[in-house]
Design a protein around this motif. Structure first.
Motif, PDB file in Angstrom:
ATOM      1  N   GLY A  28      -4.634  -8.438   7.555  1.00  0.00           N
ATOM      2  CA  GLY A  28      -3.440  -7.875   6.930  1.00  0.00           C
ATOM      3  C   GLY A  28      -3.594  -6.391   6.680  1.00  0.00           C
ATOM      4  O   GLY A  28      -2.669  -5.599   6.923  1.00  0.00           O
ATOM      5  N   ALA A  29      -4.781  -5.987   6.215  1.00  0.00           N
ATOM      6  CA  ALA A  29      -5.038  -4.563   5.983  1.00  0.00           C
ATOM      7  C   ALA A  29      -5.028  -3.796   7.296  1.00  0.00           C
ATOM      8  O   ALA A  29      -4.528  -2.655   7.358  1.00  0.00           O
ATOM      9  CB  ALA A  29      -6.377  -4.393   5.272  1.00  0.00           C
ATOM     10  N   TRP A  30      -5.551  -4.402   8.374  1.00  0.00           N
ATOM     11  CA  TRP A  30      -5.564  -3.731   9.675  1.00  0.00           C
ATOM     12  C   TRP A  30      -4.144  -3.461  10.167  1.00  0.00           C
ATOM     13  O   TRP A  30      -3.850  -2.363  10.669  1.00  0.00           O
ATOM     14  CB  TRP A  30      -6.307  -4.587  10.704  1.00  0.00           C
ATOM     15  N   PHE A  31      -3.261  -4.447  10.026  1.00  0.00           N
ATOM     16  CA  PHE A  31      -1.875  -4.235  10.451  1.00  0.00           C
ATOM     17  C   PHE A  31      -1.251  -3.076   9.681  1.00  0.00           C
ATOM     18  O   PHE A  31      -0.588  -2.214  10.264  1.00  0.00           O
ATOM     19  CB  PHE A  31      -1.055  -5.515  10.241  1.00  0.00           C
ATOM     20  N   ARG A  32      -1.465  -3.064   8.375  1.00  0.00           N
ATOM     21  CA  ARG A  32      -0.869  -2.011   7.554  1.00  0.00           C
ATOM     22  C   ARG A  32      -1.432  -0.636   7.930  1.00  0.00           C
ATOM     23  O   ARG A  32      -0.678   0.320   8.116  1.00  0.00           O
ATOM     24  CB  ARG A  32      -1.127  -2.302   6.068  1.00  0.00           C
ATOM     25  N   GLU A  33      -2.736  -0.548   8.061  1.00  0.00           N
ATOM     26  CA  GLU A  33      -3.356   0.740   8.368  1.00  0.00           C
ATOM     27  C   GLU A  33      -2.974   1.224   9.764  1.00  0.00           C
ATOM     28  O   GLU A  33      -2.751   2.422   9.984  1.00  0.00           O
ATOM     29  CB  GLU A  33      -4.875   0.613   8.239  1.00  0.00           C
TER      30      GLU A  33
ATOM     31  N   ARG B 204       3.512   4.144  18.118  1.00  0.00           N
ATOM     32  CA  ARG B 204       2.243   3.531  17.705  1.00  0.00           C
ATOM     33  C   ARG B 204       2.492   2.372  16.759  1.00  0.00           C
ATOM     34  O   ARG B 204       1.772   1.374  16.774  1.00  0.00           O
ATOM     35  CB  ARG B 204       1.337   4.578  17.048  1.00  0.00           C
ATOM     36  N   TYR B 205       3.501   2.505  15.921  1.00  0.00           N
ATOM     37  CA  TYR B 205       3.875   1.420  15.012  1.00  0.00           C
ATOM     38  C   TYR B 205       4.203   0.162  15.815  1.00  0.00           C
ATOM     39  O   TYR B 205       3.782  -0.948  15.476  1.00  0.00           O
ATOM     40  CB  TYR B 205       5.087   1.872  14.189  1.00  0.00           C
TER      41      TYR B 205
ATOM     42  N   SER C   5       8.765   1.093   5.746  1.00  0.00           N
ATOM     43  CA  SER C   5       8.689   1.242   7.195  1.00  0.00           C
ATOM     44  C   SER C   5       9.076   2.657   7.613  1.00  0.00           C
ATOM     45  O   SER C   5       8.447   3.248   8.494  1.00  0.00           O
ATOM     46  CB  SER C   5       9.595   0.217   7.880  1.00  0.00           C
ATOM     47  N   ASN C   6      10.109   3.208   6.983  1.00  0.00           N
ATOM     48  CA  ASN C   6      10.535   4.564   7.324  1.00  0.00           C
ATOM     49  C   ASN C   6       9.436   5.589   7.040  1.00  0.00           C
ATOM     50  O   ASN C   6       9.300   6.578   7.763  1.00  0.00           O
ATOM     51  CB  ASN C   6      11.790   4.947   6.542  1.00  0.00           C
ATOM     52  N   LEU C   7       8.635   5.350   6.005  1.00  0.00           N
ATOM     53  CA  LEU C   7       7.501   6.232   5.746  1.00  0.00           C
ATOM     54  C   LEU C   7       6.484   6.125   6.876  1.00  0.00           C
ATOM     55  O   LEU C   7       5.938   7.133   7.345  1.00  0.00           O
ATOM     56  CB  LEU C   7       6.829   5.851   4.421  1.00  0.00           C
ATOM     57  N   GLN C   8       6.252   4.914   7.350  1.00  0.00           N
ATOM     58  CA  GLN C   8       5.244   4.712   8.389  1.00  0.00           C
ATOM     59  C   GLN C   8       5.636   5.360   9.711  1.00  0.00           C
ATOM     60  O   GLN C   8       4.769   5.760  10.492  1.00  0.00           O
ATOM     61  CB  GLN C   8       4.998   3.211   8.586  1.00  0.00           C
ATOM     62  N   THR C   9       6.916   5.444   9.963  1.00  0.00           N
ATOM     63  CA  THR C   9       7.366   6.041  11.227  1.00  0.00           C
ATOM     64  C   THR C   9       7.780   7.499  11.071  1.00  0.00           C
ATOM     65  O   THR C   9       8.367   8.079  11.976  1.00  0.00           O
ATOM     66  CB  THR C   9       8.527   5.219  11.823  1.00  0.00           C
ATOM     67  N   GLY C  10       7.497   8.084   9.912  1.00  0.00           N
ATOM     68  CA  GLY C  10       7.635   9.526   9.756  1.00  0.00           C
ATOM     69  C   GLY C  10       8.939  10.044   9.193  1.00  0.00           C
ATOM     70  O   GLY C  10       9.191  11.242   9.243  1.00  0.00           O
ATOM     71  N   ALA C  11       9.766   9.159   8.616  1.00  0.00           N
ATOM     72  CA  ALA C  11      11.048   9.621   8.085  1.00  0.00           C
ATOM     73  C   ALA C  11      10.896  10.381   6.774  1.00  0.00           C
ATOM     74  O   ALA C  11      11.752  11.190   6.418  1.00  0.00           O
ATOM     75  CB  ALA C  11      11.991   8.438   7.883  1.00  0.00           C
ATOM     76  N   ALA C  12       9.823  10.111   6.038  1.00  0.00           N
ATOM     77  CA  ALA C  12       9.579  10.793   4.766  1.00  0.00           C
ATOM     78  C   ALA C  12       8.099  10.696   4.454  1.00  0.00           C
ATOM     79  O   ALA C  12       7.385   9.829   4.972  1.00  0.00           O
ATOM     80  CB  ALA C  12      10.409  10.172   3.641  1.00  0.00           C
ATOM     81  N   ALA C  13       7.634  11.575   3.564  1.00  0.00           N
ATOM     82  CA  ALA C  13       6.220  11.597   3.212  1.00  0.00           C
ATOM     83  C   ALA C  13       5.896  10.643   2.072  1.00  0.00           C
ATOM     84  O   ALA C  13       4.741  10.257   1.889  1.00  0.00           O
ATOM     85  CB  ALA C  13       5.797  13.015   2.836  1.00  0.00           C
ATOM     86  N   SER C  14       6.902  10.270   1.286  1.00  0.00           N
ATOM     87  CA  SER C  14       6.705   9.366   0.156  1.00  0.00           C
ATOM     88  C   SER C  14       8.040   8.713  -0.172  1.00  0.00           C
ATOM     89  O   SER C  14       9.091   9.184   0.260  1.00  0.00           O
ATOM     90  CB  SER C  14       6.175  10.121  -1.063  1.00  0.00           C
ATOM     91  N   ILE C  15       7.986   7.653  -0.964  1.00  0.00           N
ATOM     92  CA  ILE C  15       9.233   7.009  -1.385  1.00  0.00           C
ATOM     93  C   ILE C  15      10.079   7.989  -2.189  1.00  0.00           C
ATOM     94  O   ILE C  15      11.301   8.049  -2.037  1.00  0.00           O
ATOM     95  CB  ILE C  15       8.942   5.741  -2.211  1.00  0.00           C
TER      96      ILE C  15
ATOM     97  N   ARG D 189       7.488  -7.115   7.333  1.00  0.00           N
ATOM     98  CA  ARG D 189       6.748  -7.368   6.103  1.00  0.00           C
ATOM     99  C   ARG D 189       5.235  -7.370   6.306  1.00  0.00           C
ATOM    100  O   ARG D 189       4.485  -6.982   5.415  1.00  0.00           O
ATOM    101  CB  ARG D 189       7.208  -8.701   5.493  1.00  0.00           C
ATOM    102  N   LEU D 190       4.780  -7.776   7.487  1.00  0.00           N
ATOM    103  CA  LEU D 190       3.345  -7.772   7.764  1.00  0.00           C
ATOM    104  C   LEU D 190       2.840  -6.341   7.937  1.00  0.00           C
ATOM    105  O   LEU D 190       1.859  -5.933   7.301  1.00  0.00           O
ATOM    106  CB  LEU D 190       3.051  -8.593   9.019  1.00  0.00           C
ATOM    107  N   MET D 191       3.489  -5.577   8.777  1.00  0.00           N
ATOM    108  CA  MET D 191       3.024  -4.219   9.075  1.00  0.00           C
ATOM    109  C   MET D 191       3.139  -3.291   7.860  1.00  0.00           C
ATOM    110  O   MET D 191       2.338  -2.373   7.692  1.00  0.00           O
ATOM    111  CB  MET D 191       3.813  -3.627  10.237  1.00  0.00           C
ATOM    112  N   SER D 192       4.141  -3.523   7.026  1.00  0.00           N
ATOM    113  CA  SER D 192       4.324  -2.662   5.858  1.00  0.00           C
ATOM    114  C   SER D 192       3.749  -3.270   4.584  1.00  0.00           C
ATOM    115  O   SER D 192       3.836  -2.646   3.524  1.00  0.00           O
ATOM    116  CB  SER D 192       5.815  -2.368   5.647  1.00  0.00           C
ATOM    117  N   ALA D 193       3.192  -4.481   4.678  1.00  0.00           N
ATOM    118  CA  ALA D 193       2.639  -5.174   3.504  1.00  0.00           C
ATOM    119  C   ALA D 193       3.630  -5.132   2.347  1.00  0.00           C
ATOM    120  O   ALA D 193       3.300  -4.729   1.228  1.00  0.00           O
ATOM    121  CB  ALA D 193       1.301  -4.570   3.101  1.00  0.00           C
TER     122      ALA D 193
END
Length: 365
Positions: free
Chosen positions: A54-59, A68-69, A272-282, A304-308
């Motif tokens: 689970g941690a690997w998917f998130r990281e 890459r996502y 998810s939007n943070l992970q794909t570069g839409a923003a640096a933080s919530i 839900r898996l990739m973003s935990a």
């Protein structure tokens, strides 16, 4: 005499009814299920420890790149290539969402991605629907009520949109409620798939389009004005057409104004939007600006898996970042329910009998 609303706490937030419009079946597996299915099929994983996996998917998803996502899905897709696996994953999806307080969800997947071992598209759809039905039954046995509507995706890079659109029309009486195109936005503009959208409109079928996640305003413009989408899958980059002046006032460009004024729903997925570069933080996510400007924003999980993440954690993150209270969360939930691809009478019944009473009770404490 009015009284102050109860504070938003994690426990109360878990209990309130939620509506989810943007969740990918192949992005929401339980890590333990991935491990078990992979072992049965001889598929190699980065690790066989569920917590570490689970941690690997998130990281791995925390790359800032949509391309890459999307690569993380190689492992989930590999273990979902037969009827037993598909049915299990769908059933667990329904159970997990219900346990998170979701009362209505539209879960999407691309049938064309699950045919490597001989299943045809119709068999994939029938199997997933059976799995959802089983999950709904299990949730009911546990005292939780959920309804699942299915969206069938066509992958942009595979050029099977018309075939998948026909599949939607063929199965829409069986729980399939709409169509979507997904996959890489760059190089695959939505206008490439105009015949599919024409077929759907002619059959009075619903559809949304992944747009404005990675590519920006041109994909949103095309999705709306050329393709006639009813909703925007993500649509977060509409914020690029909003200028906030030194006086703090927001000035909307013509596209942003059109999206807001036409009440086109935005299927926003903060983590998810943070992970794909839409923003640096919530706290820097455009959700706050878009909600303030009264766009029809909705809260979603994406993968839900990739973003935990869960709907509860996504809402909690927004509460922590923007100070939202129960009235705000109720508005976002009603936005989503009003934007769902089921009949208006069904939407209204959930709003009046489940959502409004649920949020009223939470506010009362």
């Amino acid at each position: 005499m009015s009284t102050a609303a109860a504070p938003v706490t994690p426990a109360a937030l878990l209990r309130v009814p939620k509506v989810l419009l943007h969740d990918h079946l192949d992005g929401g597996l339980r890590p333990a299920t991935v491990v078990e299915l992979a072992a049965a099929r001889g598929h190699a994983l980065p690790t066989t420890d569920p917590d570490a996996l689970g941690a690997w998917f998130r990281e791995s998803a925390d790359s800032g790149s949509l391309e890459r996502y999307l690569e993380t899905f190689a492992h989930t897709l590999a273990v979902m290539q037969d009827e037993a696996a598909l049915a299990r994953v769908a059933a667990e999806c329904a159970e997990d969402l219900a346990a998170d307080g979701v009362v209505y969800a539209e879960v999407r997947y691309a049938p064309e991605l699950f045919t490597e071992r001989g299943l045809d598209l119709d068999a994939v759809v029938a199997t997933v629907q059976a799995g959802f039905a089983e999950g709904v039954r299990r949730a009911a046995a546990a005292g939780r009520s959920i309804r699942i509507g299915t969206l069938l995706c066509a992958m942009r890079q595979n050029d099977r949109a018309l075939e998948v659109a026909e599949l939607v029309v063929r199965h829409r009486g069986e729980g399939v409620v709409g169509f979507d195109i997904a996959g890489p936005e760059a190089g695959y503009p939505p206008s490439r798939y105009l015949p599919a959208f024409a077929l759907l409109r002619g059959a009075n079928a619903h559809y949304t389009i992944h747009a404005g996640e990675a590519f920006g305003l041109p994909s949103i413009q095309e999705a709306i004005q050329h393709c006639g989408t009813e909703r925007l899958g993500h649509g977060v980059r509409i914020a690029d057409d909003i200028e906030v002046g030194a006086d703090g006032r927001a000035r909307l460009g013509t596209l942003a104004a059109y999206v807001r004024d036409r009440r086109i729903p935005l299927e926003l997925c903060p983590s998810s939007n943070l992970q794909t570069g839409a923003a640096a933080s919530i706290a820097e996510h455009p959700f706050g600006l878009l909600a303030e400007q009264r766009f029809r924003v909705t809260v979603n999980t994406d993968n839900r898996l990739m973003s935990a993440c869960s709907m509860t954690s996504e809402m909690q993150a927004l509460v922590d970042a923007f100070g939202y209270g129960w009235d705000d969360l109720r508005r976002f939930t009603v936005n989503a329910m009003e934007s769902a691809f089921i009949g208006w009478d069904e939407r209204l019944e959930l709003i009046e009998k489940v959502i409004e009473p649920g949020y009223a009770a939470a506010a009362a404490g």
